[in-house]
Structure formats: C-alpha cells, structure tokens
Design a protein around this motif. Sequence first.
Motif, short mmCIF file in Angstrom:
data_model
loop_
_atom_site.label_atom_id
_atom_site.label_comp_id
_atom_site.label_asym_id
_atom_site.label_seq_id
_atom_site.Cartn_x
_atom_site.Cartn_y
_atom_site.Cartn_z
N LEU A 86 0.81 -1.21 0.00
CA LEU A 86 0.00 0.00 0.00
C LEU A 86 0.85 1.27 0.00
O LEU A 86 0.32 2.35 -0.21
N ARG A 87 2.14 1.14 0.24
CA ARG A 87 3.01 2.31 0.30
C ARG A 87 2.96 3.08 -1.02
O ARG A 87 3.15 2.52 -2.10
N GLN A 96 -6.93 0.79 -8.18
CA GLN A 96 -5.62 0.34 -7.71
C GLN A 96 -5.67 -0.10 -6.26
O GLN A 96 -5.00 -1.07 -5.86
N LEU A 97 -6.47 0.57 -5.46
CA LEU A 97 -6.58 0.21 -4.04
C LEU A 97 -7.23 -1.16 -3.88
O LEU A 97 -6.78 -1.99 -3.08
N ARG A 98 -8.27 -1.43 -4.64
CA ARG A 98 -8.91 -2.76 -4.59
C ARG A 98 -7.94 -3.83 -5.04
O ARG A 98 -7.87 -4.92 -4.44
N ALA A 127 -9.69 -13.56 8.06
CA ALA A 127 -8.92 -12.32 8.09
C ALA A 127 -9.82 -11.17 7.68
O ALA A 127 -10.48 -11.22 6.63
N THR A 128 -9.88 -10.15 8.51
CA THR A 128 -10.59 -8.92 8.19
C THR A 128 -9.61 -7.78 8.46
O THR A 128 -9.17 -7.59 9.60
N VAL A 129 -9.25 -7.06 7.40
CA VAL A 129 -8.17 -6.08 7.48
C VAL A 129 -8.64 -4.73 6.96
O VAL A 129 -9.23 -4.64 5.88
N LEU A 130 -8.36 -3.69 7.74
CA LEU A 130 -8.72 -2.32 7.39
C LEU A 130 -7.45 -1.51 7.22
O LEU A 130 -6.54 -1.57 8.05
N ALA A 131 -7.39 -0.74 6.12
CA ALA A 131 -6.29 0.19 5.89
C ALA A 131 -6.84 1.61 5.89
O ALA A 131 -7.87 1.88 5.27
N LEU A 132 -6.15 2.50 6.59
CA LEU A 132 -6.46 3.92 6.56
C LEU A 132 -5.34 4.64 5.84
O LEU A 132 -4.16 4.51 6.22
N LEU A 133 -5.69 5.39 4.81
CA LEU A 133 -4.71 6.13 4.03
C LEU A 133 -5.00 7.62 4.13
O LEU A 133 -6.17 8.03 4.11
N GLY A 139 -8.70 11.18 5.73
CA GLY A 139 -8.44 9.75 5.77
C GLY A 139 -9.44 8.99 4.92
O GLY A 139 -10.62 9.32 4.88
N VAL A 140 -8.97 7.97 4.18
CA VAL A 140 -9.81 7.11 3.36
C VAL A 140 -9.58 5.68 3.81
O VAL A 140 -8.44 5.28 4.05
#
Length: 207
Positions: A86-87, A96-98, A127-133, A139-140
């Motif tokens: 994700l960097r 792209q994020l998906r 697995a349930t994973v959340l990313a904050l960008l 923040g998204v």
Amino acid sequence: TQSTWGSPESSPLMGGHCSRGPPPSLPQVLVGVKSATGRRDANEDRCFALRESEDVALFGVFDGHGGPRAAQWCEDHFGAIAERRLRGQSAGNVVQLRQAMSEIFGEADKSYLELAQRRHWNDGTTATVLALLPSALGGVWALANVGDSRALLLSVNARPEWISLDHTVSTDEERARVEALGATVDGPYFGVPELSAMLAVTRSIGD
C-alpha cells in the motif's frame, strides 16, 4: 472514513493477543480490543493495530481454526505485507486500491501455506483487514476480508452497516462456487452447514 487515532490506545485485551504500534499521523483513531475463548480449550483469535510508515495505518482481526498458528502468523506478518503493497498508493484511485488489497491477501495466503506445508500444519484463519490512508479529506479507508469475521461501520448520523461479506456455505453464491469446484456441503451442525472438510468458511488464510 474520517476517523483518526487518539491517545486511549486500547481497552484491555481479554483472553487473547494483539500487537500494537505507534499512532500514525492520520487524524485521531481510537482502538479497542476484546477477545473471548468461548468453548475452545485455547484462544485462537489474534489481531494487530499498527503503523509502519507515514503512508498507511493498518488494523486486522484473525479468527483461527484448527490451531492458533495461522492467526499468529497473520498477526506477525500481515501488516508488513500490507504496508509494503500500500506504500505510495493514491487514496483516490479505487481500482488500484482494490487490486492492492486483493494482492495483499493472495501474498499472505501463499506465504503462510508454503510454511505450513513444510511443517505439516493444517491451521487456518479468517482475516478482516482495514487500511487507513491519508487524503485531502483526512483519511480514506479500505477493507477486505476472507471468512466470516465481520466488520460493522458505525456512524453518528447513519444506521450501522455491515461492510464485510461472509464467505460461508450459508451464502448461496459461495455454496455454488465451492460445489462447482467439487466440494460437498454437509450438515447443518449446530445450525450451520459445513464443507466436507468440516469447515464453515469457504475462504481463509491457510487450510
């Protein structure tokens, strides 16, 4: 989401484990964790809440089955895989994020299975994973999951909303998919139908 990280890092974790890292430079986020062993002899739940760069904050929940090793591996390694992929991602580029989230899960599953096959492990985990960008809006968020560990979105001005999808044979689409691959569905046991491998989930890390 426009959540941010704040100083109360976590409520006490009960009967489980959680790795933590320093607060990110995104707006304030409050993190709380609680886990219960239930009917099992040992707790197989694992989780993480961390930030490994200025670009992304990551949160994950893993519900192990068949043992704790898959969930423990995810707690130890999933964040680093996600942060690397994700960097530099643009929070505004949804396609792209998906794709990046899908690749993160694929790499994690492949890496764990290579280890499990060498050591003759049969563990698996949801697995349930959340990313904050970070973004111009503060923040998204991006969320992805396998298995049946659920994510619920709560908002001050809106009704609660499930934002994850259960991957079980109770879901018509998932049942049709696994049956097309040659699996059989038994049960229900305790009210829940299961795959012939005695699994209630149709997607996971490991197994």
